[in-house]
Write an enzyme that holds these catalytic residues in place. Structure first.
Site, mmCIF file in Angstrom:
data_model
loop_
_atom_site.group_PDB
_atom_site.id
_atom_site.type_symbol
_atom_site.label_atom_id
_atom_site.label_comp_id
_atom_site.label_asym_id
_atom_site.label_seq_id
_atom_site.Cartn_x
_atom_site.Cartn_y
_atom_site.Cartn_z
ATOM 1 C CB CYS A 142 -0.738 0.020 1.275
ATOM 2 S SG CYS A 142 -2.447 1.027 0.823
ATOM 3 C CG HIS A 235 -4.187 -2.868 2.810
ATOM 4 N ND1 HIS A 235 -3.139 -2.927 3.314
ATOM 5 C CD2 HIS A 235 -4.626 -1.822 2.529
ATOM 6 C CE1 HIS A 235 -2.567 -1.703 3.670
ATOM 7 N NE2 HIS A 235 -3.642 -1.009 3.079
ATOM 8 C CD GLU A 237 -1.882 -6.180 4.473
ATOM 9 O OE1 GLU A 237 -2.025 -5.047 4.870
ATOM 10 O OE2 GLU A 237 -1.985 -6.408 3.212
#
Length: 302
Positions: A142, A235, A237
């Site tokens: 990001c 993102h 994750e």
């Protein structure tokens, strides 16, 4: 094989409950294995949550991974206890003479500032320069991806008219890239940012290849041709509740913000979000660890 983390790191208990194979340093030292050494520069505000999300993905691999947590010294965290940082985090001065197989540079909620306005920018630039000689491959996430693209290649970031937040479909642009091995042609990625990079500027840089894009969210994955630098503007994750937590936080502060796109079923924030990107998140991290770190790193650093 497991990830090796401090035995009393709060993330350990959460991951064990999820049946993620973790190992503390006492047991790891008894094994005669050359583990991968991964350093995570965590510049997200809620560091414990970010640790858990990243360790969950790094632990889903047949490789044994040692984790070092790194924080900038030129920024004082307001949302993570000093005791946690002192116990589990290292500073750049403590690791600058070491070699690492891989590195992750997280995002940070500072997209609306120019890079030079970020109080740890000079320290981050020094760290990013250090990765060139001391890290086999670095994964930027990001804002960390925007920072890396700007510092290494001069790619600028541009403000969006409104925050890009939600779950967006992305296209895989190449079928023979090992980072995307096993990926579907279309896959979902969580996005949460106020700025963007321009595809045409990246395409002008011979050493960079755009691996995936979205019609709505723009460039998603970029890699240097030697694999030393990977840039993820979204993102993957994130867990299923992260965007909800961000949305609830902003609305509670009275910030005018739209609901995350394609996230709540029927756009009803009272309903539980559907986790539709888990498999591709695991694939990305496993592929990065295997093909860009493990397969490329020397057995003994010189």
């Amino acid at each position: 094989m497991p990830i090796n983390i401090p035995h009393n790191l709060p993330a350990k208990e959460i991951l064990e409950k999820e049946n993620i194979f973790v190992m503390d340093e006492l047991r790891a030292y008894s094994q005669d294995i050359r583990p991968l050494n991964i350093v995570i520069l965590n510049i997200m505000p809620e560091k414990e949550k970010t640790e858990t999300r990243l360790l969950r993905l790094l632990g889903n691999s047949p490789l044994q991974v040692n984790i070092t947590l790194l924080r900038p010294t030129t920024h004082e965290s307001k949302t993570t206890k000093k005791s946690h940082l002192d116990q589990f985090y290292r500073t750049f001065d403590e690791i600058r003479d070491k070699k690492f197989d891989g590195m992750i540079i997280t995002g940070a909620p500072v997209e609306q500032l120019s890079f030079t306005e970020v109080n740890y920018w000079d320290e981050l630039k020094e760290i990013m320069d250090w990765t060139t000689t001391n890290v086999t491959s670095t994964l930027h996430i990001c804002w960390g991806a925007q920072a890396g693209l700007f510092h290494h290649y001069g790619v600028k970031k541009y403000p969006l008219k409104k925050k890009c937040s939600g779950i967006f479909q992305h296209r895989r642009l190449y079928k023979n890239i090992t980072l995307l091995r096993g990926f579907d042609d279309i896959f979902n990625v969580p996005v949460s940012r106020y700025t963007t990079v321009k595809q045409e500027e990246i395409e002008e840089i011979p050493n960079l290849t755009i691996l995936s894009t979205s019609d709505e969210a723009g460039v998603c994955l970029v890699a240097s041709n030697d694999g030393k630098r990977i840039f993820l503007t979204g993102h993957l994750e994130y867990d299923e509740y992260t965007l909800k937590e961000e949305y609830d936080r902003d609305t509670s502060k009275g910030i005018s913000i739209h609901m995350p796109n394609n996230y709540f079923p029927n756009n009803d924030p009272t309903k539980q979000p559907i986790h539709s990107w888990r498999s591709h998140a695991n694939l990305l991290f496993v592929n990065w660890l295997n093909y860009y770190v493990y397969q490329e790193t020397p057995y003994i650093w010189e």
